[in-house]
Structure formats: structure tokens, C-alpha cells
Design a protein around this motif. Structure first.
Motif, short mmCIF file in Angstrom:
data_model
loop_
_atom_site.label_atom_id
_atom_site.label_comp_id
_atom_site.label_asym_id
_atom_site.label_seq_id
_atom_site.Cartn_x
_atom_site.Cartn_y
_atom_site.Cartn_z
N VAL A 671 0.83 -1.21 0.00
CA VAL A 671 0.00 0.00 0.00
C VAL A 671 0.87 1.26 0.00
O VAL A 671 0.53 2.26 -0.65
CB VAL A 671 -1.02 -0.05 1.16
CG1 VAL A 671 -1.72 1.29 1.34
CG2 VAL A 671 -2.05 -1.15 0.88
N PRO A 701 -2.22 6.71 0.79
CA PRO A 701 -3.48 6.00 0.55
C PRO A 701 -4.35 5.95 1.81
O PRO A 701 -3.84 5.72 2.91
CB PRO A 701 -3.02 4.59 0.16
CG PRO A 701 -1.64 4.76 -0.35
CD PRO A 701 -1.05 5.88 0.47
N VAL A 702 -5.65 6.16 1.63
CA VAL A 702 -6.60 6.00 2.72
C VAL A 702 -7.30 4.66 2.54
O VAL A 702 -7.18 4.01 1.50
CB VAL A 702 -7.60 7.17 2.79
CG1 VAL A 702 -6.86 8.49 2.95
CG2 VAL A 702 -8.52 7.21 1.57
N CYS A 703 -8.05 4.28 3.57
CA CYS A 703 -8.63 2.94 3.64
C CYS A 703 -9.49 2.62 2.41
O CYS A 703 -9.51 1.49 1.92
CB CYS A 703 -9.45 2.85 4.92
SG CYS A 703 -9.96 1.21 5.41
N SER A 704 -10.22 3.62 1.92
CA SER A 704 -11.14 3.38 0.81
C SER A 704 -10.43 3.39 -0.55
O SER A 704 -11.06 3.13 -1.57
CB SER A 704 -12.25 4.43 0.83
OG SER A 704 -11.71 5.73 0.97
N ASP A 705 -9.12 3.67 -0.55
CA ASP A 705 -8.39 3.70 -1.82
C ASP A 705 -7.95 2.32 -2.29
O ASP A 705 -7.53 2.17 -3.44
CB ASP A 705 -7.10 4.54 -1.69
CG ASP A 705 -7.38 6.03 -1.57
OD1 ASP A 705 -8.50 6.45 -1.89
OD2 ASP A 705 -6.46 6.77 -1.16
N VAL A 706 -7.95 1.36 -1.37
CA VAL A 706 -7.26 0.11 -1.69
C VAL A 706 -8.16 -1.10 -1.43
O VAL A 706 -9.07 -1.05 -0.60
CB VAL A 706 -5.96 -0.03 -0.85
CG1 VAL A 706 -4.93 0.97 -1.33
CG2 VAL A 706 -6.22 0.13 0.64
N PRO A 707 -7.88 -2.19 -2.14
CA PRO A 707 -8.61 -3.43 -1.88
C PRO A 707 -7.89 -4.24 -0.80
O PRO A 707 -6.85 -3.82 -0.29
CB PRO A 707 -8.50 -4.17 -3.22
CG PRO A 707 -7.15 -3.77 -3.73
CD PRO A 707 -6.93 -2.34 -3.25
N GLU B 124 -17.87 -4.27 3.39
CA GLU B 124 -16.45 -3.90 3.36
C GLU B 124 -16.31 -2.45 2.87
O GLU B 124 -15.52 -1.67 3.41
CB GLU B 124 -15.65 -4.84 2.45
CG GLU B 124 -14.16 -4.48 2.43
CD GLU B 124 -13.35 -5.20 1.36
OE1 GLU B 124 -13.68 -6.34 1.02
OE2 GLU B 124 -12.37 -4.59 0.88
N ARG B 128 -14.61 0.69 4.81
CA ARG B 128 -13.47 1.42 4.24
C ARG B 128 -13.76 2.92 4.17
O ARG B 128 -12.89 3.73 4.48
CB ARG B 128 -13.11 0.86 2.86
CG ARG B 128 -12.41 -0.50 2.95
CD ARG B 128 -11.88 -0.95 1.59
NE ARG B 128 -11.20 -2.23 1.70
CZ ARG B 128 -9.94 -2.39 2.09
NH1 ARG B 128 -9.19 -1.34 2.37
NH2 ARG B 128 -9.39 -3.59 2.18
N PHE B 129 -14.95 3.30 3.75
CA PHE B 129 -15.24 4.74 3.66
C PHE B 129 -15.43 5.37 5.04
O PHE B 129 -15.02 6.50 5.26
CB PHE B 129 -16.44 5.00 2.73
CG PHE B 129 -16.02 5.05 1.28
CD1 PHE B 129 -15.63 6.24 0.70
CD2 PHE B 129 -15.98 3.90 0.51
CE1 PHE B 129 -15.20 6.29 -0.63
CE2 PHE B 129 -15.57 3.92 -0.81
CZ PHE B 129 -15.17 5.12 -1.39
N ALA B 132 -12.02 6.11 6.34
CA ALA B 132 -11.10 6.80 5.42
C ALA B 132 -10.40 7.97 6.09
O ALA B 132 -9.36 8.43 5.61
CB ALA B 132 -11.85 7.27 4.18
N LEU B 135 -5.73 7.42 9.14
CA LEU B 135 -4.58 6.95 8.36
C LEU B 135 -3.84 5.86 9.12
O LEU B 135 -3.61 5.98 10.32
CB LEU B 135 -3.61 8.09 8.06
CG LEU B 135 -4.14 9.23 7.20
CD1 LEU B 135 -3.03 10.24 6.96
CD2 LEU B 135 -4.68 8.72 5.87
N TYR B 141 -4.22 -1.51 5.73
CA TYR B 141 -5.64 -1.52 6.11
C TYR B 141 -6.30 -2.90 6.07
O TYR B 141 -7.36 -3.09 6.66
CB TYR B 141 -6.48 -0.54 5.24
CG TYR B 141 -5.99 0.87 5.28
CD1 TYR B 141 -6.16 1.67 6.41
CD2 TYR B 141 -5.30 1.42 4.20
CE1 TYR B 141 -5.70 2.98 6.45
CE2 TYR B 141 -4.83 2.73 4.23
CZ TYR B 141 -5.03 3.50 5.35
OH TYR B 141 -4.58 4.80 5.38
N ARG C 184 -7.65 10.92 -4.58
CA ARG C 184 -7.94 9.71 -3.81
C ARG C 184 -9.45 9.50 -3.82
O ARG C 184 -10.18 10.14 -4.56
CB ARG C 184 -7.41 9.87 -2.38
CG ARG C 184 -5.90 9.91 -2.31
CD ARG C 184 -5.40 10.06 -0.88
NE ARG C 184 -5.66 11.38 -0.32
CZ ARG C 184 -5.17 11.82 0.85
NH1 ARG C 184 -4.41 11.04 1.57
NH2 ARG C 184 -5.44 13.05 1.28
N THR C 185 -9.93 8.59 -2.96
CA THR C 185 -11.37 8.37 -2.88
C THR C 185 -12.01 9.22 -1.78
O THR C 185 -13.22 9.33 -1.71
CB THR C 185 -11.66 6.88 -2.56
OG1 THR C 185 -10.89 6.52 -1.41
CG2 THR C 185 -11.30 5.99 -3.72
#
Lengths: 770, 157, 286
Positions: A671, A701-707, B124, B128-129, B132, B135, B141, C184-185
Motif C-alpha cells: 500500500v 493511501p486511505v482505507c477506501s483507496d485500496v482493496p 467492506e 473502508r469509507f 477513510a 490513516l 488496512y 484519492r477516494t
């Protein structure tokens, strides 16, 4: 629900082959420091307070490059509540030759004393110029505003190629390039030239059917640890001092601080706090010597904590680079020659990771003709610090991109192409030594057969693969096992636990002693508790710490056997240690009841006194670790945004002592690599000032950016380690940059040669090809 | 400088403190009350390491003035375990190795608890969102998300 | 610095007026606290408006809603009726920062911070929202698009503060949407933001439209030409293409760390098209 179950099957079912002779090594045991860390009890760098404590703050240069004509502290020191101030005048100068190896970097005290506090010039925006200690943070900040510094602003240079041009502003006016014969007569920003390789490049390229040559450019990035640098120093009137700090190596920090403060090493006791991430960036000192110097003047404890802004402007970034790579291959996919020229930003002082980058760049390949040349180049940025496999991600980004292009040109599967050329046991590495047992081929074969690689891409997606390599290191390490009177064992090690090493070291100690895991309690000792320990870095702790812990266990077992032998009045050779017990053997077999730790411990006083197992070693034979990553990406062709859809890390761990934390290293590295490949970069304005010194615009990267990041632990044991361990922490950051770039190429049929592949850059490339 | 006298509730207990008007809730939690489980990673609301709840709402303590909590209820990581009973999230974070260095962990736990208090069965993507704003630089994550999903599944029974 | 918590609009106005420009209003604080910490602002007094009831309420009004300036994103998200009437506006609010930020940040704060890239502003402009301002000379009302006059600068005079917004009622077959682009998201500031609101007649012909555009000029823009490209059409792809052209022509962005002129101009059109299609779908379904 079904989806959730599937997810957990991956984690809970051990995919590794469980060695039945091992009880703890290879299991997913609870980590000894876990509860402290989920309850908020664990004390990190900024979490310690002392009575009568002052707060220190640093005045930093607002200029990227400026001569410091004068510094007037008088108004600041006159402010009520200000107790001390320090500048360049409070630190000794050292000659240029005062160098000392430390971890993966070389320390030069002429430079270090200038990095912690500017002397003749401020060399980057954020360079420390003065520091004060005051009764609270507000007064300290106010004092900074009263310090008067007379700067002569000088032209600056940031970009590595600009810095190499004749006539570029000189970061150091008397710098003559090392590693060039004869030595240049004129100074330049090129601190050093290095070269590695073997064979005959001309001959190799003459045999090639296809030669591909590309130039690459990357922007500088930061390690991005979540915990800012922090420390608390307390100097007493008798010249002795204590320091609590967040560091990857408290012994190393002690040595640096003692040198910078001209004090005996033994008079400084350093305790490492819990460390909130480092990734190489906490292997050096910034605030620590300043806090000590302030505390020495004020005779009060001084706490210093960086803001996030200071972390980005003034601490450990890694290099941006310009790289040229040329590789030739025959039609049947055999590489005949490889050449790379790597130019790395060092920052304000020499010492970029370009030598390591040059050594690793072609390491996954068994080549007859290979040459890498590296240039270490000064520029007006903070001196770079180590960052996870320092340099290797960049060199392999360039090489693995060209390898991918060759495979495509030759219409050979990219993993097959890599296998045809893969380094194996007995191969001459591209930088010199012959490889011992290594897992390069095994990782590639595992990738070939992985469900991810065999799966079909969705429309519009692209898939990329890349290999990666890191040496790993050993080094000086000490460990002690103290037998307690109730038979439990206190383990003392001297390497800060940055990601679960208390767990892995305790597991190996329990395994070697043959005792229950919960009977061994680990502690990270301060610098007075143990012999020297090199820092936590170089993926060395589970390797070298394991050797030390195992050695300490053997030392303790020898004493335990002696005590049992004395108790039974039998020769020591007739006592063996099995399953955590002393057992009489040979002629005395079954004549004595076995003695466990408790039996021996309770009579320690009578049988000869305390039992302490010790090992101090300079661990050698670290096994290198190879990895192969597979990644699928989606590209929004209208906005240029790249998203990672699926990611798999395959890497040789030698032996995974605690598979969960090995997987965690793989996932975390991947990541970080995704961030480096897609969005992370320092942005400078025309005056050389950082425009994005915060987590808002420096985009990790934040949590929602990655699988989810799938992992496969390959285990090709390292024969020099009692449990076969190789370091695992750094290799995971080596392949992602190239793997993602190769995936984007696969999706768009556009080869990117610049990082990050941020949306504007990607969209511009898409539009330029229509 | 006159200081504000604040009366509030922290982790269920009545608490009084004095603060400067400039001080944030995070400054007071850490420097005055020594509740150092909430971490300062950025002081700008970008990292989530100082996540706490204010009247049940998830917030960054660095973006709340200490004086604002007069008469309100704050919960921090120190209020998560009950006696010697870890919250299921805390236990699952340990089981799943959902932490490496651990500095972001208190923030993640407080944030994840706020999610599960509202949504006992998040997807999931929802996890994740929701997370977000927290960090983590160590774990990528993966294991954090798994730990939260597993906790939710277990708490649903 | 002093911290004050008035309970009425009048008290707040007096405090701000007495501060003579040295006062700052605190609602969610997600911008103000960052500015305080960095030393960007050094107010004599911070006036926390959250105890003033009008700033914290959502009330139905004339078929639309009155929304207090300090109502948080999380509270807006939980208000089902408001979300149903103006989904695009609520989506825009929800895009501001993390869950933690949503627990504090408000539409009022987002507007008063006067960032050209504020997410709610293009959506509020598209919605035709009005600002209700209290001040020493009484109350006044202003369309959202007239509130900001430049980066960090608003139309508020000394002693004035933003109390609430009106989100109007809307005819049947209406829909709105907001989209922004970030690298980013989550957690980024918009590189481009576009809000589209439109109403159809019973034959599916667009009878009213408003398009707000953010992060491509000194303030968020109301792009009348973009709306005109839709009005009178069935919002077919041809009309959308014309709307996209109008959007790109309206862009007057800068190159900065978050995006280039070329990129912002290009992507504003892409997002306008996408937002328009979502708004259309919502209008057709309402």
C-alpha cells in the motif's frame, strides 16, 4: 455473510506448511504488547511527561538556501518563561572525515551537526536555525518570533538533473566528487559516483535481438509515519542525562547525541518509547540533540515534538530520481546485457540510497553482462533518510518497467520472461557476491500458478507484475534471558518494536527454551540494560534478534543443565535439555525426575545464584528476500484516475515466525507502494518551498483507496538462521512501483516513465495519444 | 490570561479542568488530563489518530476547542474496555494482527466502534469509507478492515 | 483570545460588532481550528454560534427547508426528507472530509470559509439556495452565488454572521446531483466540483436548470450558459455536450498543487456531464 466467511478463511487457515516439530514458531500467537496498544496505554514518543518539564520549539529556515549572517537570540531569551536557547554556537564542528556506519546508511558527523542545526548556511526550507525551551508551548512559540536571523538568500536547486548541471547553485562550495579518477578539480553538487557490475556490456548488447532504452523520473516522497518525531531529555547538573524518544535505534541515537554534545556515551541513558512508525525515517536524530542541549542549559527536562508540517519539511524524505535503463535480449527471451545510470537526490548532504539502488536494480536476474552507475547529488532538500529498502524501489521501478516492455516486445509472458533470466543459488549477483539459497524462482513460479494471475481481467483493466529484491542485514545485537524465581523468564532485547518484534522474538525464545510462550515476558531494555544493539531497520530484527535470543537460550540451557547435573551429582554430558526440562540421559536415564524451569529456579540461590542467559553477537548471513507482485488496475480514461482493483504479494520469508505480522509487512509495503506510484510526491514552489507539507495534500493511501491485499508467504529457509528466517520488512516496497506502472501500460497501451502516475499526468498521456 | 473553567463528562466520569481558549480538546486530554491514548498525528483533522466521540458523534479531538465540551460527553480510547474486559473490537484487532506500530490503533478503534454502534452489519466498502479519515501507514488496512467485519459478525451473533 | 458562547443572534452580533473585525465565528471549527493552529488567523474573540437555536435546526418551510448554518454533515445525512428533496446538496455536504469531519463540519462553515473549492457551494448554487444573515442592521437574505467575493473573502460585513439557508421547494420531475474530482477516494480537496439541478415537464422537456461550478475560478460560479444549454431540450446527449462546452468555456482556473488549468478545464466538463445524467435520472424518477 458468505463474503465475510471467505475473508476469514484466508486469515485463520494457515496456508503455510506447519513444521510439526515447532511449537511456537510459525503460529499466530498473541503479541505481548497488544493489550497496551488497543487500550491507549502504550506510551509513544510524545506521551511521557516529567515534573518541571519545559517545552522546546525549533525556529526553521523559511528559505531553501541562505547564508546565515547572524542570529540574535537576545529578545527571545529575555521573554519571561524562556529558560534556554541554542544555536549553531552550541554544537561542535567536526571535520569532513568523521564518518561511521549506522544501519543502512553512513553517518558523517560533519554533516550531521549541520543537519540538526544550520551552521554557515540554511540548506533547505525547514532547516533548524535555533531552538528555545520555555515553560509552555505558547511561550516557546512566542519566543521563536523574537529570534532575529539575518539571512542572505541564495539561489537554490531541487531537481537532480538541474543540480548536476555546470553552473548550478552549489549546496556545498567545496564538494569534490568521490569515486571519480582522477578527482575533478571543480566542486559540484555530485557527492559521489558508484559503479557495480560485471561482464562486457558491448559484447552483451551485440548479442541482443532487441534493445530497449528508457529514461525515468520520479518525484521525492516521505515515509509518512503517523507519529511525528518526539523526545524528552533530562540533563542533570552532574553531566549525566536521560533521553526518552521515538526512535528505530536508541543505541544509535545515544551514540549520535553523545557525539553531538561531546559527552561520554555512558553518561547518556536512552529509553525508546513505543514507536509510531518509522520505515527508516527514525534511524537518525533531529530533535534529540536539541532537547539535550536545551536541557543542559536549563537544568530542567525539555520535551520536543514536531508538528506534521515540520515532519514533512525537515525530516527524512527519500530521493527523487532520474534514471536511464538499457536492456538487451535475444528473441528467445534471454537477457544479454543490462545497464542503468541512476541519479538520486541526496538532499543537503551526501548519502542518498543510490548505492543500494544500483546494487538491487538487476538483482532478480542472472546476467552475464551488467553495469549500474549511481550519482549521489546534493540539492536544497532535507538530507534523505532511509525509507524501506532504501533506493531499491526506484532502481527496480526503472529496470522492471524495461523488462516488462522487453517481454511484451518479444511476445513472452512477463513472468515466463523473468523466469528465463531469474537469479538462483550460485548466480553471480549483479553487484558482486554469489547468491546462496534464494527464493527468486519460487516466488515467480508461485505467481504463475496463483489464482490472481490465472484470472480473467474485466474489460478496461490492466494487469502488471514486477519482481523485487532486498539484501537484508544482520549486525550487532544483544539479548538477555533472566530466569525468575518462579520459573518464568524475562527477555530483554534492545531493538525498538516497530511492528510486532516482541512477539516474534518471544516466540523464538520460548521455542528455543522449550517453554510455554506465556512464561516469557519481553522488555525492550534501555541503553544501560544490555550490550550494544544496532537499530531496528534493514529487516534485521527477527533475523539478528532471533540469533541473539536463540543464543541467549542456549546459554541459559547450558547453565540449567549444569544446575541439574550438580543437583543430581552427575556429569554435565549426561544431562540434556528436552521439552523445557533437564533430563538425565545415558547411564543415568530414568534415574532422576526431570527438572523444569521452576524446579531449577526455586533452588537457584543454593545451586549457584541467578541464572542469566546472554548473547551478544554481530549477526552475519542475513538471507536476501525476493518478492513478486501482481496487480490489476482500473483506469478512468476521462479523468486519468487509476484505481487498484486487486493486489497480490508473493515473497520469500525464509521462515515466517509469526505469519500474521509477515503478511502485515507485505500488505503495508504494497500500500505504501500504491501511494508512491499513484499520488505521493513533494510539490515545491519556485522558491524551493514545500507546498504540500501535510496529510491533506501529501496524499498517502486511505482505507477506501485500496482493496484487500492478498499474500503468499514462500518459505525458502535461510540456512544461517536457527529457524530459517529472512528479513521481510523492506522487500514489499520494492516491486509495487513497477508492477502498477506495468498494469497501467497493460490497460492503456501507454508506457509511463514518470511517477507518480497522478490523474493529470495520466490524462495528459491519454489525450496525447488521442 | 484568564483560563476557562470547564465542567464536562469524560468516559462517564465528571471532570473539571482549566484551559486556555486556544487549547483544543486534544491538548487538554493529553497535556492536562494525561489521557494520552488519543494521539496527535497532524493537528489538522487529516489523520484521525485523535478520534474521540462527543455526545456520541465521532470527531477529531484536534478540531474541537476544549472550551466547547462544557456540559457535553466525551469518550476516548481509555473508556473503551470495561474493567478487565476488552471491547470485542479491541480483542479482534489483537486476533487479526490489525496493528503494527499501534499509534493509529486507538483512533481506528474509536472510529470503528462509532460505526458498529450505528451499523451492525456494514459492508467492506462501508467500513473502508467510514474509516477513510483514519490513516494507517503500516498495515495497508487489510487486517483492520477484516477485524472490524469480524467483530460486527461476532456481535451480531 | 476569548471564547464566547452567545445564546441569541443579537448577542452574537454584538460580540462580533464589538470585536471590530477581530472576531471569528465558530460552528464546526474544522477550518477555523486548523487556521488557528497554523497562526493563519489570530482572532481576539471566537464566537461559538452553536447555542443559537436557529443555527442548529432543520425545519420544513414553504415546501422546502430552512437549514441552520451550524447543522453538521452527519445530521443532514440523517434527515431523510431533506435528503429526498435535495439529494445532490446532501451528497455534497457528505463529501466534506472524513466521518470525523462530518461530525462537526457544516454547510455554513463550508460557505463562510470561502474556499473556491468548497464542495457544498456549487450544489447550493445549483439548488438556488438563499443565505440568511444576521447583523447590526437586522437580517438580510442573499443568494449563495453572491455570498463569496473572492478566495477567503465573503460579503459579510463587520458584526454579521450566517444564520441559516433556505433550500426551496421544487416541482415534480426535479433532480439534482453533485460530483467532484479528487485524486484519492476521500480526504482531498476538490480539484473540480459540479452541481446540477434540473426540472422536467411531463413530456420530459427541461423547463428549469441551474449549474454550479467549483474550484475553477476565484469563487464558485453559477453558469447560466450551461443551464441554457439544457433548458428546452430533453437533456439528450447533444444537449449535454453543449452544456459541457459551456462549462469548459466558463472555467477560469489556475495551476496549483491540486491541478492544472488544462486538467481542471477538461475534467469539469467530464463531471458536468456525469452529474447532469444523475440529476436527469433523479428527475425522471421523482
Amino acid at each position: 455473510m458468505a463474503a465475510v466467511e471467505k475473508i476469514f478463511n484466508d486469515t485463520i487457515t494457515d496456508r503455510e506448511t506447519q513444521d510439526k516439530t515447532l511449537k511456537w514458531v510459525g503460529t499466530r500467537a498473541p503479541r505481548p504488547d497488544g493489550v497496551d496498544k488497543v487500550t491507549g496505554r502504550a506510551k509513544f514518543g510524545a506521551d511521557t511527561y516529567l515534573p518541571n518539564m519545559l517545552y522546546g520549539k525549533v525556529l526553521r529556515s523559511p528559505h531553501a538556501h541562505a547564508r546565515i549572517r547572524s542570529i540574535d537570540m537576545s529578545r527571545a531569551l529575555a521573554l519571561p518563561g524562556v529558560k534556554a536557547g541554542v544555536t549553531r554556537d552550541d554544537f561542535p564542528d567536526y571535520p569532513a572525515g568523521a564518518v561511521q556506519p549506522a544501519g543502512e546508511m553512513v553517518i558523517n558527523y560533519r554533516d550531521m551537526t549541520r543537519n540538526i542545526m544550520a551552521r554557515e548556511k540554511a540548506l533547505y526550507e525547514g532547516h533548524a536555525v535555533a531552538a528555545v525551551a520555555a515553560v509552555n508551548e505558547r511561550v516557546a512559540r512566542q519566543a521563536l518570533s523574537l529570534i532575529e536571523v539575518d539571512y542572505e538568500v541564495l539561489p537554490h536547486v531541487i531537481d537532480v538533473e538541474e543540480a548536476m548541471k555546470p553552473g548550478a547553485p552549489l549546496v556545498r562550495e567545496d564538494l569534490i566528487t568521490e569515486g571519480v579518477e582522477p578527482a575533478p578539480e571543480e566542486p559540484s553538487n555530485i557527492a559521489k559516483r558508484v559503479e557495480f557490475g560485471h561482464g562486457d556490456l558491448d559484447l552483451g548488447f551485440s548479442k541482443a535481438d532487441v534493445i530497449i532504452e528508457r529514461s525515468f523520473k520520479t518525484q521525492p516522497v516521505h515515509q509518512g509515519y503517523i507519529e511525528p518525531h518526539a523526545c524528552l531529555a533530562s540533563f542533570s547538573e552532574d553531566g549525566q542525562a536521560e533521553l526518552w524518544c521515538s526512535t528505530q535505534g536508541h543505541y544509535v541515537a545515544r551514540g549520535h547525541c553523545a557525539k553531538l554534545l561531546q559527552m561520554d556515551v555512558s553518561k547518556l541513558r536512552v529509553t525508546c518509547s513505543e514507536i509510531g512508525g518509522g520505515f527508516g525515517g527514525k534511524t537518525v536524530v533531529y530533535l534529540e540533540p536539541l532537547a539535550l542541549a536545551l536541557s543542559r542549559k536549563a537544568c530542567q527536562p525539555v520535551k520536543m515534538v514536531m508538528t506534521r508540517d515540520e515532519v514533512f519539511r525537515a525530516s527524512g524524505p527519500t530521493s527523487g530520481a532520474s534514471m536511464d535503463v538499457r536492456i538487451g535480449a535475444t528473441k528467445d527471451g534471454r537477457i544479454t546485457a543490462g545497464e542503468a545510470v541512476l541519479k538520486f537526490q541526496a538532499g543537503a548532504f551526501g548519502g542518498s540510497p543510490v548505492p543500494a539502488a544500483a546494487q538491487c536494480a538487476f538483482a532478480p536476474y542472472d546476467l552475464d553482462n551488467v553495469k549500474t552507475i549511481g550519482f549521489d547529488v546534493l540539492c536544497n532538500r532535507p538530507k534523505v533518510a532511509a525509507y524501506r529498502a532504501p533506493g531499491a524501489p526506484l532502481g527496480e521501478y526503472a529496470v522492471e518497467s524495461v523488462v516488462d516492455e522487453l517481454a511484451k516486445t518479444l511476445e513472452i509472458d512477463p513472468l515466463e520472461f523473468r523466469l528465463k533470466n531469474a537469479a538462483k543459488e550460485g548466480s553471480d549477483s549483479s553487484y558482486g557476491p554469489k547468491f546462496g539459497p534464494i527464493g527468486c524462482v519460487e516466488t515467480l513460479e508461485t505467481a504463475q500458478n496463483h489464482d490472481h494471475y490465472l484470472s480473467t481481467l474485466k474489460p478496461g483493466q490492466g494487469r502488471g507484475v514486477a519482481s523485487g529484491y532486498w539484501f537484508n542485514i544482520g549486525g550487532q545485537t544483544s539479548a538477555t534471558l533472566n530466569l525468575c524465581e518462579d520459573g518464568s523468564v524475562a527477555l530483554v532485547v534492545g531493538t525498538p518494536d516497530i511492528g510486532g518484534s516482541r512477539a516474534s522474538l518471544t516466540m523464538m525464545a520460548a521455542e528455543s527454551l522449550g517453554v510455554e510462550l506465556d512464561k516469557v515476558r519481553p522488555l525492550i531494555g534501555d541503553t544501560s540494560a544490555l550490550g550494544y544493539n544496532m537499530l531496528t531497520g534493514g529487516s534485521r530484527v527477527t533475523f539478528a534478534g532471533g540469533i541473539a535470543v536463540h543464543g541467549a537460550a542456549e546459554d541459559m540451557i547450558k547453565q540449567l543443565r549444569e544446575r541439574a547435573a550438580a543437583t543430581w551429582d552427575v556429569p554435565i554430558d549426561d544431562v540434556e535439555w528436552h521439552g523445557g526440562q533437564a533430563v538425565a540421559v545415558n547411564g543415568y536415564k530414568d534415574q532422576e525426575d526431570p527438572m523444569g524451569l521452576l524446579d531449577i529456579a526455586k533452588d537457584m540461590a543454593k545451586s549457584g545464584g541467578p541464572i542469566v542467559g546472554r548473547c551478544s553477537t554481530n549477526a552475519q548471513g542475513a538471507g536476501p528476500s525476493f518478492g513478486c507482485h501482481i496487480v490489476d488496475v482500473d483506469v478512468d480514461k476521462e479523468t486519468g484516475k487509476v484505481s487498484v482493483a486487486r493486489y497480490t504479494v508473493i515473497q520469500d520469508a525464509g521462515k515466517a515466525v509469526h505469519p500474521s505480522y509477515v503478511e502485515g509487512q507485505y500488505q503495508g509495503g504494497a500500500v505504501q507502494g500504491i501511494g508512491w506510484a499513484l499520488n505521493e510526491e513533494y510539490i515545491y514552489d519556485e522558491n524551493g518551498k514545500v507546498e504540500n507539507a501535510g496529510f491533506l495534500d501529501y496524499r498517502v493511501p486511505v482505507c477506501s483507496d485500496v482493496p484487500m491485499i492478498d499474500t503468499v508467504i514462500v518459505e525458502v529457509p535461510n540456512p544461517t538462521h536457527p529457524y530459517g528466517v529472512r528479513g521481510v520488512g523492506e522487500t514489499p516496497l520494492v516491486p509495487p512501483l513497477a508492477a502498477i506502472s506495468n498494469a497501467v501500460e497493460n490497460a492503456l497501451d501507454i508506457r509511463f516513465t514518470e511517477l507518480p502516475m497522478s490523474p493529470p499526468r495520466v490524462l495528459a498521456a491519454i489525450e496525447s495519444v488521442g | 490570561m484568564t483560563r476557562e473553567h470547564i465542567t464536562t463528562t469524560i468516559n462517564g466520569d465528571p471532570v473539571e479542568f482549566l484551559c486556555d481558549a486556544e487549547q483544543t480538546l486534544l491538548d487538554v486530554l493529553r497535556d492536562e488530563l494525561r489521557l494520552t491514548g488519543s494521539k496527535e498525528g497532524c493537528a489538522s483533522g487529516d489523520c484521525g489518530a485523535c478520534s474521540v466521540t462527543l455526545d456520541g458523534r465521532l470527531v477529531c479531538a484536534c478540531l474541537v476547542l476544549a472550551a466547547e465540551v462544557e456540559g457535553h460527553e466525551v469518550t476516548t480510547i481509555e473508556g473503551m474496555a470495561v474493567g478487565d474486559q476488552l471491547h470485542p473490537l479491541q480483542q479482534k484487532f489483537l486476533d487479526h494482527a490489525a496493528l503494527q506500530c499501534g499509534v493509529c490503533t486507538p483512533g481506528f478503534l474509536v472510529a470503528a466502534k462509532a460505526l458498529l454502534d450505528r451499523n451492525s452489519n456494514p459492508t467492506e466498502t462501508e467500513v473502508r469509507f467510514w474509516l477513510a479519515g483514519n490513516l494507517c501507514r503500516c498495515t495497508g488496512y487489510d487486517k483492520i478492515v477484516r477485524a472490524v467485519l469480524d467483530t460486527a459478525a461476532e456481535m451480531r451473533g | 483570545m476569548r471564547y464566547e458562547v452567545p445564546e441569541t443572534k443579537g448577542e452574537a452580533v454584538s460580540l462580533l460588532a464589538m470585536a471590530e473585525g477581530g472576531g471569528r465565528v465558530l460552528a464546526g471549527g474544522t477550518d477555523l481550528l486548523v487556521q488557528l493552529r497554523s497562526g493563519m488567523v489570530k482572532p481576539d474573540v471566537v464566537v461559538d454560534i452553536k447555542k443559537i437555536v436557529e443555527t442548529r435546526e432543520i425545519t420544513a418551510e414553504n415546501g422546502g427547508f430552512r437549514v441552520g448554518a451550524a447543522v453538521t454533515g452527519a445530521e443532514l445525512d440523517e434527515h431523510k426528507a431533506l435528503k429526498k428533496l435535495w439529494p445532490g446538496v446532501v451528497e455534497a455536504v457528505e463529501l466534506i472530509g472524513s466521518t470525523q469531519i462530518q461530525g462537526r463540519a457544516s454547510m455554513g462553515g463550508n460557505l463562510c470559509n470561502a474556499s473556491p473549492a468548497a464542495d457544498t457551494v456549487p450544489a447550493l448554487i445549483a439548488a438556488g439556495a438563499q443565505c440568511h444573515i444576521a447583523g447590526p442592521d437586522g437580517e438580510r437574505t442573499l443568494p449563495v452565488e453572491e455570498f463569496c467575493t473572492g478566495p477567503g473573502v465573503t460579503n459579510l460585513q463587520t458584526g454579521e454572521f450566517l444564520v441559516s439557508f433556505t433550500l426551496p421547494s421544487r416541482p415534480p420531475h426535479s433532480g439534482d446531483a453533485y460530483l467532484r474530482f479528487i485524486p484519492r477516494t476521500e480526504m482531498d480537496i476538490a480539484v473540480v466540483g459540479v452541481g446540477v439541478s434540473l426540472s422536467l415537464d411531463s413530456n420530459g422537456i427541461c423547463v428549469a436548470a441551474r449549474v454550479g461550478l467549483g474550484a475553477v475560478a476565484a469563487t464558485a460560479l453559477l453558469v447560466a450558459e450551461a443551464a441554457d444549454a439544457l433548458i428546452g431540450t430533453s437533456v439528450d446527449e447533444g444537449a449535454i455536450e453543449n452544456m459541457i462546452s459551456a462549462i469548459r468555456s466558463a472555467c477560469r482556473p489556475i495551476d496549483d498543487k491540486r491541478g492544472t488549468i488544462v486538467y481542471r478545464t477538461q475534467v469539469s466538463g467530464v463531471l458536468a456531464g456525469r452529474a447532469c445524467r444523475i440529476a436527469l435520472q433523479r428527475a425522471e424518477q421523482s
